[in-house]
Design a protein around this motif. Structure first.
Motif, PDB file in Angstrom:
ATOM      1  N   PRO A  32       0.765  -0.637  -0.220  1.00 27.13           N
ATOM      2  CA  PRO A  32       0.383   0.359   0.049  1.00 27.13           C
ATOM      3  C   PRO A  32       0.818   1.816  -0.060  1.00 27.13           C
ATOM      4  CG  PRO A  32      -0.141  -1.066   2.060  1.00 27.13           C
ATOM      5  CD  PRO A  32       0.585  -1.841   1.176  1.00 27.13           C
ATOM      6  N   LEU A  33       2.016   1.288   0.599  1.00 28.94           N
ATOM      7  CA  LEU A  33       2.803   2.388   0.444  1.00 28.94           C
ATOM      8  C   LEU A  33       3.684   2.674  -1.003  1.00 28.94           C
ATOM      9  CD1 LEU A  33       4.320   4.695   2.421  1.00 28.94           C
ATOM     10  CD2 LEU A  33       6.019   2.487   2.405  1.00 28.94           C
ATOM     11  N   GLU A  34       3.576   2.266  -1.863  1.00 29.64           N
ATOM     12  CA  GLU A  34       3.871   2.495  -3.080  1.00 29.64           C
ATOM     13  C   GLU A  34       2.715   2.638  -4.217  1.00 29.64           C
ATOM     14  OE1 GLU A  34       6.024  -0.465  -7.193  1.00 29.64           O
ATOM     15  OE2 GLU A  34       5.523  -0.778  -5.283  1.00 29.64           O
ATOM     16  N   ILE A  35       1.558   2.332  -3.762  1.00 30.79           N
ATOM     17  CA  ILE A  35       0.394   2.868  -4.295  1.00 30.79           C
ATOM     18  C   ILE A  35      -0.846   4.397  -3.701  1.00 30.79           C
ATOM     19  CG2 ILE A  35      -1.950   3.056  -4.923  1.00 30.79           C
ATOM     20  CD1 ILE A  35      -1.386  -0.425  -4.556  1.00 30.79           C
ATOM     21  N   ARG A  39      -5.345   5.685  -1.300  1.00 27.42           N
ATOM     22  CA  ARG A  39      -6.125   4.113  -1.607  1.00 27.42           C
ATOM     23  C   ARG A  39      -6.426   3.124  -0.400  1.00 27.42           C
ATOM     24  NH1 ARG A  39      -6.707   0.384  -5.748  1.00 27.42           N
ATOM     25  NH2 ARG A  39      -6.189  -1.850  -5.471  1.00 27.42           N
ATOM     26  N   LEU A  40      -5.914   3.085   0.181  1.00 24.21           N
ATOM     27  CA  LEU A  40      -5.652   2.902   1.898  1.00 24.21           C
ATOM     28  C   LEU A  40      -6.640   3.431   2.396  1.00 24.21           C
ATOM     29  CD1 LEU A  40      -4.420   1.001   3.433  1.00 24.21           C
ATOM     30  CD2 LEU A  40      -2.474   2.321   4.719  1.00 24.21           C
ATOM     31  N   LYS A  43     -10.046   2.308   0.967  1.00 18.84           N
ATOM     32  CA  LYS A  43     -10.106   0.501   1.123  1.00 18.84           C
ATOM     33  C   LYS A  43     -10.831   0.764   3.087  1.00 18.84           C
ATOM     34  CE  LYS A  43      -7.365  -1.654  -1.944  1.00 18.84           C
ATOM     35  NZ  LYS A  43      -8.685  -2.271  -2.417  1.00 18.84           N
ATOM     36  N   ILE A  44     -10.889   1.408   3.512  1.00 20.15           N
ATOM     37  CA  ILE A  44     -10.944   1.851   5.250  1.00 20.15           C
ATOM     38  C   ILE A  44     -12.397   2.406   5.343  1.00 20.15           C
ATOM     39  CG2 ILE A  44     -10.358   2.259   6.996  1.00 20.15           C
ATOM     40  CD1 ILE A  44      -7.623   2.964   6.655  1.00 20.15           C
ATOM     41  N   ALA A  45     -12.785   2.909   4.545  1.00 21.23           N
ATOM     42  CA  ALA A  45     -13.643   3.566   4.437  1.00 21.23           C
ATOM     43  C   ALA A  45     -15.097   2.427   3.200  1.00 21.23           C
ATOM     44  CB  ALA A  45     -14.252   5.114   3.324  1.00 21.23           C
ATOM     45  N   GLU A  46     -14.148   2.250   2.176  1.00 15.96           N
ATOM     46  CA  GLU A  46     -15.416   0.574   2.098  1.00 15.96           C
ATOM     47  C   GLU A  46     -15.533   0.137   2.685  1.00 15.96           C
ATOM     48  OE1 GLU A  46     -15.099  -2.577  -2.661  1.00 15.96           O
ATOM     49  OE2 GLU A  46     -13.477  -1.139  -1.529  1.00 15.96           O
ATOM     50  N   CYS A  47     -14.400  -0.285   3.210  1.00 20.79           N
ATOM     51  CA  CYS A  47     -14.543  -1.445   4.647  1.00 20.79           C
ATOM     52  C   CYS A  47     -15.881  -0.976   5.656  1.00 20.79           C
ATOM     53  CB  CYS A  47     -13.773  -2.504   4.938  1.00 20.79           C
ATOM     54  SG  CYS A  47     -13.189  -3.572   6.523  1.00 20.79           S
ATOM     55  N   ARG A  48     -15.901  -0.164   6.346  1.00 21.33           N
ATOM     56  CA  ARG A  48     -16.930   0.659   7.004  1.00 21.33           C
ATOM     57  C   ARG A  48     -18.036   0.368   6.497  1.00 21.33           C
ATOM     58  NH1 ARG A  48     -17.868   0.142  11.962  1.00 21.33           N
ATOM     59  NH2 ARG A  48     -19.096   0.329  11.321  1.00 21.33           N
ATOM     60  N   GLY A  49     -18.250   0.623   5.556  1.00 21.24           N
ATOM     61  CA  GLY A  49     -19.593   0.802   4.607  1.00 21.24           C
ATOM     62  C   GLY A  49     -19.909  -0.165   4.590  1.00 21.24           C
ATOM     63  N   MET A  50     -18.978  -1.730   3.986  1.00 25.36           N
ATOM     64  CA  MET A  50     -19.642  -2.748   4.365  1.00 25.36           C
ATOM     65  C   MET A  50     -20.266  -3.598   5.537  1.00 25.36           C
ATOM     66  SD  MET A  50     -16.964  -4.888   1.824  1.00 25.36           S
ATOM     67  CE  MET A  50     -17.351  -3.727  -0.177  1.00 25.36           C
ATOM     68  N   LEU A  51     -19.140  -2.796   6.528  1.00 16.38           N
ATOM     69  CA  LEU A  51     -19.992  -3.270   7.955  1.00 16.38           C
ATOM     70  C   LEU A  51     -21.075  -2.577   8.070  1.00 16.38           C
ATOM     71  CD1 LEU A  51     -18.348  -5.369   9.855  1.00 16.38           C
ATOM     72  CD2 LEU A  51     -16.828  -3.630  10.907  1.00 16.38           C
ATOM     73  N   SER A  52     -21.243  -1.508   7.892  1.00 15.21           N
ATOM     74  CA  SER A  52     -21.758  -0.929   8.760  1.00 15.21           C
ATOM     75  C   SER A  52     -23.630  -1.809   8.058  1.00 15.21           C
ATOM     76  CB  SER A  52     -22.384   0.530   8.347  1.00 15.21           C
ATOM     77  OG  SER A  52     -21.209   1.064   9.086  1.00 15.21           O
ATOM     78  N   GLY A 146      -9.410  -5.145  10.751  1.00 11.10           N
ATOM     79  CA  GLY A 146      -7.959  -5.149  11.584  1.00 11.10           C
ATOM     80  C   GLY A 146      -6.510  -5.153  10.303  1.00 11.10           C
ATOM     81  N   ARG A 147      -6.974  -5.865   9.555  1.00 13.38           N
ATOM     82  CA  ARG A 147      -5.617  -5.905   8.782  1.00 13.38           C
ATOM     83  C   ARG A 147      -5.289  -4.796   8.303  1.00 13.38           C
ATOM     84  NH1 ARG A 147      -3.908 -11.133  10.657  1.00 13.38           N
ATOM     85  NH2 ARG A 147      -5.291 -12.227  10.706  1.00 13.38           N
ATOM     86  N   LEU A 148      -5.947  -3.826   7.702  1.00 11.01           N
ATOM     87  CA  LEU A 148      -5.928  -2.675   7.190  1.00 11.01           C
ATOM     88  C   LEU A 148      -5.459  -1.932   8.155  1.00 11.01           C
ATOM     89  CD1 LEU A 148      -9.154  -2.169   5.326  1.00 11.01           C
ATOM     90  CD2 LEU A 148      -7.072  -1.883   3.736  1.00 11.01           C
ATOM     91  N   LYS A 149      -5.118  -1.694   8.980  1.00 13.72           N
ATOM     92  CA  LYS A 149      -4.744  -1.218  10.295  1.00 13.72           C
ATOM     93  C   LYS A 149      -3.411  -1.735  10.132  1.00 13.72           C
ATOM     94  CE  LYS A 149      -9.144   0.137  12.633  1.00 13.72           C
ATOM     95  NZ  LYS A 149      -9.312  -0.141  14.521  1.00 13.72           N
ATOM     96  N   ASP A 150      -3.350  -3.319  10.163  1.00  9.51           N
ATOM     97  CA  ASP A 150      -1.720  -3.526  10.570  1.00  9.51           C
ATOM     98  C   ASP A 150      -0.994  -2.686   9.206  1.00  9.51           C
ATOM     99  OD1 ASP A 150      -2.648  -4.741  13.090  1.00  9.51           O
ATOM    100  OD2 ASP A 150      -3.050  -6.537  11.676  1.00  9.51           O
ATOM    101  N   GLN A 151      -1.882  -3.073   8.191  1.00  8.58           N
ATOM    102  CA  GLN A 151      -1.111  -2.248   6.827  1.00  8.58           C
ATOM    103  C   GLN A 151      -0.690  -0.929   7.445  1.00  8.58           C
ATOM    104  OE1 GLN A 151      -2.721  -2.983   2.800  1.00  8.58           O
ATOM    105  NE2 GLN A 151      -2.002  -4.349   3.375  1.00  8.58           N
ATOM    106  N   LEU A 152      -1.449   0.599   7.554  1.00  8.10           N
ATOM    107  CA  LEU A 152      -1.143   1.250   8.465  1.00  8.10           C
ATOM    108  C   LEU A 152       0.140   1.427   9.121  1.00  8.10           C
ATOM    109  CD1 LEU A 152      -1.974   4.360   7.789  1.00  8.10           C
ATOM    110  CD2 LEU A 152      -4.000   4.414   9.913  1.00  8.10           C
TER     111      LEU A 152
END
Length: 237
Positions: A32-35, A39-40, A43-52, A146-152
């Motif tokens: 994710p650092l290269e992109i 984008r990261l 993905k965090i916002a997209e995951c939060r929306g799906m979880l809602s 949680g994996r997205l937080k780890d990537q951050l």
């Protein structure tokens, strides 16, 4: 058994829930650092929306499940009370020769109530099956979050080590040493293997150094370096 009129338990609605839950998937980037951070963050916002949306489905199904369980308990209790009353007071039921015959006659009189209990029980089982899938998807989305937080956190660590957004971690540059390169070139020219001259038997070294700059220290007869030659090499540096 008559089909249920509840839209929640309609087969097409249940299949739609399964399809919607299956589409709730967020793929993680390998680097994710290269992109870049946008984008990261997306993905965090997209995951939060799906979880809602998944939580909304979970609450809706749980509410219907609670309502059907309560109706099933009430119908089962009424059925038991009605059965006891028939076995005790109904003359036709009491005409049975044994308990089994009397229970069969009473159950036949309460066929409608028994079918309603079966219908409610089937609805409860269907809703529990849907709720199991919703729970699994909710756990999966929380794991992705949680994996997205780890990537951050990993990106922050790479930035502290010299990386930056839009590029991978910068490798350590090779230090150029001109003195070392000149020594290597000198040794390669001195230790070049001799080749046969096409016009005679004399050995001619490949790319021989100029006599004025570097003295010849290789002796074909001996095949070794002499002490005087080593001193000449060190004095020429």
């Amino acid at each position: 058994m008559p089909p249920t009129s509840d839209p929640m338990l309609d087969p097409s609605h249940v299949e739609g829930l399964y399809t919607s839950l299956g589409a709730m998937q967020v793929d993680l980037d390998a680097d994710p650092l290269e992109i870049g951070p946008k984008r990261l963050n997306g993905k965090i916002a997209e995951c939060r929306g799906m979880l809602s949306r998944c939580e909304k489905i979970f609450l809706d199904v749980s509410q219907h499940l609670h309502r059907y369980k309560r109706a099933h308990r009430a119908a089962s209790a009424d059925f038991k009370l009605r059965m006891r009353d028939l076995l005790t007071n109904d003359p036709e039921v009491r005409m049975g020769r044994n308990v089994t015959d009397r229970e069969a006659v009473a159950a036949n009189k309460m066929r409608t109530e028994a079918e309603e209990i079966d219908r409610l029980n089937a609805n409860v089982e269907d809703l529990e099956a849907v709720l199991t899938v919703v729970r699994a998807k909710r756990a999966d989305l929380k794991d992705i979050q949680g994996r997205l937080k780890d990537q951050l956190k990993v990106c922050q660590e790479e930035i502290s080590l010299g990386g930056r957004w839009g590029k991978s971690l910068i490798p350590t540059a090779r230090i150029y040493d001109p003195a070392g390169d000149s020594v290597n070139d000198l040794i390669q020219s001195v230790t070049a293997k001799p080749v046969r001259s096409p016009v005679g038997d004399e050995d001619i070294p490949v790319n021989p150094p100029a006599p004025e700059e570097v003295p010849s220290v290789f002796h074909p007869d001996e095949g070794i370096f002499t002490d005087e030659g080593i001193d000449d090499i060190l004095s020429s540096l």
